[in-house]
Scaffold this motif. Structure first.
Motif, short mmCIF file in Angstrom:
data_model
loop_
_atom_site.label_atom_id
_atom_site.label_comp_id
_atom_site.label_asym_id
_atom_site.label_seq_id
_atom_site.Cartn_x
_atom_site.Cartn_y
_atom_site.Cartn_z
N GLU A 1 0.72 -1.33 -0.18
CA GLU A 1 -0.09 0.20 -0.19
C GLU A 1 0.98 1.23 -0.12
O GLU A 1 0.56 2.29 -0.47
CB GLU A 1 -0.91 0.01 1.39
N SER A 2 2.06 1.13 0.59
CA SER A 2 2.91 2.34 0.56
C SER A 2 3.92 2.37 -0.54
O SER A 2 4.94 3.05 -0.42
CB SER A 2 3.51 2.22 2.03
N LYS A 3 3.68 1.23 -1.16
CA LYS A 3 4.72 0.93 -2.57
C LYS A 3 6.22 0.85 -1.94
O LYS A 3 7.26 1.88 -2.40
CB LYS A 3 4.55 2.32 -3.49
N VAL A 4 6.27 0.36 -0.95
CA VAL A 4 7.64 -0.09 -0.33
C VAL A 4 8.25 -1.09 -1.44
O VAL A 4 8.10 -1.89 -1.82
CB VAL A 4 7.72 -0.68 1.01
N THR A 5 9.68 -0.55 -1.93
CA THR A 5 10.66 -1.27 -2.76
C THR A 5 11.28 -2.37 -1.80
O THR A 5 11.98 -1.91 -0.74
CB THR A 5 11.52 -0.26 -3.53
N ILE A 6 11.26 -3.75 -2.05
CA ILE A 6 12.10 -4.58 -1.43
C ILE A 6 13.28 -5.17 -2.19
O ILE A 6 13.16 -5.61 -3.15
CB ILE A 6 10.87 -5.79 -0.93
N TYR A 7 14.22 -5.08 -1.37
CA TYR A 7 15.64 -5.74 -1.85
C TYR A 7 15.84 -7.07 -1.38
O TYR A 7 16.34 -7.07 -0.14
CB TYR A 7 16.66 -4.81 -1.59
N ALA A 8 15.67 -8.13 -1.92
CA ALA A 8 15.32 -9.34 -1.35
C ALA A 8 16.52 -10.40 -1.80
O ALA A 8 17.10 -10.62 -2.81
CB ALA A 8 14.12 -10.05 -1.63
N ASP A 9 17.04 -11.36 -0.84
CA ASP A 9 17.93 -12.15 -1.00
C ASP A 9 17.29 -13.35 -1.68
O ASP A 9 16.07 -13.11 -1.91
CB ASP A 9 18.70 -12.69 0.22
N GLU A 10 17.89 -14.28 -2.32
CA GLU A 10 17.46 -15.20 -3.12
C GLU A 10 16.39 -16.10 -2.51
O GLU A 10 15.22 -16.29 -3.22
CB GLU A 10 18.60 -16.46 -3.31
N ALA A 11 16.39 -16.42 -1.46
CA ALA A 11 15.20 -17.31 -0.79
C ALA A 11 14.22 -16.20 -0.68
O ALA A 11 12.86 -16.70 -0.93
CB ALA A 11 15.73 -17.69 0.69
N ALA A 12 14.20 -15.17 0.09
CA ALA A 12 13.25 -14.19 0.17
C ALA A 12 12.62 -13.86 -1.24
O ALA A 12 11.10 -13.71 -1.21
CB ALA A 12 13.57 -13.03 0.89
N TYR A 13 13.33 -13.57 -2.16
CA TYR A 13 12.93 -13.20 -3.47
C TYR A 13 11.85 -14.35 -3.91
O TYR A 13 10.92 -14.09 -4.71
CB TYR A 13 14.02 -13.13 -4.43
N GLY A 14 12.35 -15.57 -3.73
CA GLY A 14 11.40 -16.58 -4.48
C GLY A 14 10.23 -16.62 -3.70
O GLY A 14 9.22 -17.17 -4.09
N ALA A 15 10.30 -16.49 -2.39
CA ALA A 15 9.07 -16.52 -1.81
C ALA A 15 7.93 -15.47 -1.93
O ALA A 15 6.75 -15.50 -1.78
CB ALA A 15 9.31 -16.42 0.05
N LEU A 16 8.61 -14.28 -2.31
CA LEU A 16 7.85 -13.17 -2.75
C LEU A 16 7.28 -12.98 -4.05
O LEU A 16 6.30 -12.31 -4.32
CB LEU A 16 8.41 -11.69 -2.09
N CYS A 17 7.89 -13.62 -5.02
CA CYS A 17 7.73 -13.75 -6.31
C CYS A 17 6.33 -14.14 -6.58
O CYS A 17 5.75 -15.31 -6.13
CB CYS A 17 8.24 -14.67 -7.33
N GLY A 18 5.36 -13.31 -7.16
CA GLY A 18 3.88 -13.80 -7.66
C GLY A 18 2.81 -13.31 -6.37
O GLY A 18 1.76 -13.25 -6.48
N HIS A 19 3.67 -12.73 -5.12
CA HIS A 19 2.67 -12.28 -4.21
C HIS A 19 3.17 -10.86 -3.83
O HIS A 19 2.24 -10.18 -2.96
CB HIS A 19 3.40 -13.31 -2.81
N TYR A 20 4.24 -10.36 -4.54
CA TYR A 20 4.51 -8.96 -4.10
C TYR A 20 4.69 -8.36 -5.42
O TYR A 20 5.10 -9.00 -6.51
CB TYR A 20 5.73 -8.84 -3.22
N PRO A 21 4.35 -7.09 -5.66
CA PRO A 21 4.37 -6.31 -7.02
C PRO A 21 5.74 -6.58 -7.59
O PRO A 21 6.80 -6.20 -7.12
CB PRO A 21 3.97 -4.86 -6.81
N ALA A 22 5.84 -7.06 -8.77
CA ALA A 22 7.04 -7.12 -9.33
C ALA A 22 8.04 -5.89 -9.50
O ALA A 22 9.24 -5.91 -9.53
CB ALA A 22 7.11 -7.76 -10.88
N SER A 23 7.08 -4.71 -9.91
CA SER A 23 7.92 -3.61 -10.04
C SER A 23 8.46 -3.02 -8.60
O SER A 23 9.38 -2.14 -8.86
CB SER A 23 6.81 -2.29 -10.60
#
Length: 414
Positions: free
Chosen positions: A274-296
């Motif tokens: 909702e606040s359009k927070v950009t997330i810089y995720a490590d490999e495991a976190a990136y995989g867990a968030l893909c498809g569940h958090y805006p790709a942009s």
């Protein structure tokens, strides 16, 4: 400033010792009462400052004053006036075997210099806290807030003059770099310098000042979501710590998540969208968030994002195997400001509190609470991230020093 000006500031600080506590409180109350009458002048000056800054800049919110914010500042000043004086308090008292009576008593620093960036509210905060603790203040604000700071100091000078106090109790230096250099080397005139702002500002002051410095402000803050962390608590804590005010030093910069809870990460981060927070995720976190958090808004983390104080709608995520790895990460990348663990495991929280080296360590509460008012100090002059003299929110007691008073009856040392 000319030598005569520095002397005048020094002399002004000595006049505070002649004022009774009720006189100091009267000045503070008069400032609070004057703020609504000067509101239009201050807001006009603030609009001039704001017009020079891009509204998309995260610092825009720190620079911005509103009618409500000014009324809140007035309320904060009244709160400072209502606090007990930190001066002349007997901190220790003893009688030596030879009959000498010793007292350790709290006293003012004398003259405190503050270097700060685009936060005009700091001008009010510093004045009220320094006055209440018996010190004159020399202010070096940033150019972004130059007009706002001038308008505020004009108000303070008028109130001081109207009440017969020395206007040099608060001195505003020009916003240029030359004034900062002069303040950093004002040995003999300034007793202490406190920088408030970015890590770059604090590093510059620490590396260049010949006047003693207390470091405040820079905060690389972490929240560790433990294996036993309550998901509902974690969601609220992470969102509040990251998005309440991104441009302040207690905002969350890095979320550490136990690898056994990686499947909960999407829920843990969901409100950040909702606040359009950009997330810089490590490999495991990136995989867990893909498809569940805006790709942009999802980026694979590079090593340099860890240890970054974002002061923006940005956050890093690091997956850890255990609490020891979380603590090691904080040791490597933290700034000693505020750190948090979300856990239902008492043993884990005790270990975290013992091992994490920071001014403020939280269990199941966001780092956004690191604030003098929230700690019941009335207000703060900054958050100290060092270990000498003061640590954490610096309220009235933290901006005093002490002296020893020794009373004898003719004793001599053998």
């Amino acid at each position: 400033m000319r030598i005569e000006d520095w002397k005048a500031v020094r002399l002004a600080s000595r006049t505070l010792a002649l004022l009774e506590e009720k006189q100091i409180n009267a000045i503070l109350m008069a400032v609070a009462e004057a703020i609504p009458h000067y509101m239009n002048r201050i807001l006009e000056a603030n609009e001039t400052d704001l017009s020079r800054m891009n509204p998309d800049n995260p610092k825009y919110d720190r620079l911005r004053l509103t009618e409500q914010r000014l009324l809140d500042i007035a309320s904060d000043i009244r709160n400072v006036a209502a606090l007990p004086s930190p001066l002349n308090q007997v901190l220790e008292e003893s009688v030596r075997p030879n009959g000498l009576r010793l007292k350790k008593v709290s006293v003012p620093f004398g003259v405190i210099g503050i270097i700060y960036e685009a936060r005009p509210n700091v001008t009010f905060d510093v004045f009220s806290l320094c006055l209440k603790s018996g010190s004159a203040c020399v202010l070096k604000g940033g150019s972004d807030a130059a007009e706002s700071n001038r308008a505020i100091v004009d108000l303070l000078h008028k109130v001081l003059a109207d009440l017969g106090a020395d206007t040099r109790l608060v001195t505003l230096l020009p916003p240029g770099r030359e004034a900062a250099e002069e303040l950093l080397h004002a040995n003999g005139w300034v007793d202490l310098i406190i920088p408030r702002g970015s890590s770059g500002l604090i590093d510059y002051v620490r590396q260049n000042a010949t006047v003693p410095v207390i470091e405040t402000g820079a905060g690389v803050c972490h929240t560790y979501f433990d294996a036993s962390g309550n998901l509902e608590k974690g969601i609220r804590i992470v969102n509040n710590a990251k998005t309440r005010r991104v441009s302040v030093c207690n905002a969350l910069d890095c979320l550490l998540v136990h690898e056994s809870r990686i499947n909960d990460l999407a829920q843990l981060c969901a409100p950040l969208q909702e606040s359009k927070v950009t997330i810089y995720a490590d490999e495991a976190a990136y995989g867990a968030l893909c498809g569940h958090y805006p790709a942009s808004l999802l980026v694979q983390a590079l090593p340099e994002v860890y240890g970054t104080e974002f002061l923006d709608y940005k956050m890093a995520i690091k997956t850890v195997r255990n609490i020891e790895e979380a603590v090691s990460h904080i040791y490597a990348y933290g700034s000693g400001h505020s750190e948090c663990i979300v856990t239902e495991d008492k043993q884990a929280s005790d270990l975290f509190c013992r091992q994490v080296d920071a001014a403020c360590v939280y269990v199941n509460a966001p780092t956004s609470f690191t604030d003098g008012a929230q700690f019941g100090l009335g207000a703060e002059i900054g958050i100290s991230t060092q270990k000498l003299h003061a640590r954490g929110p610096m309220g009235l007691r933290e901006i005093t020093t002490y002296k020893w008073l020794i009373e004898g009856d003719g004793q001599i040392r053998p």
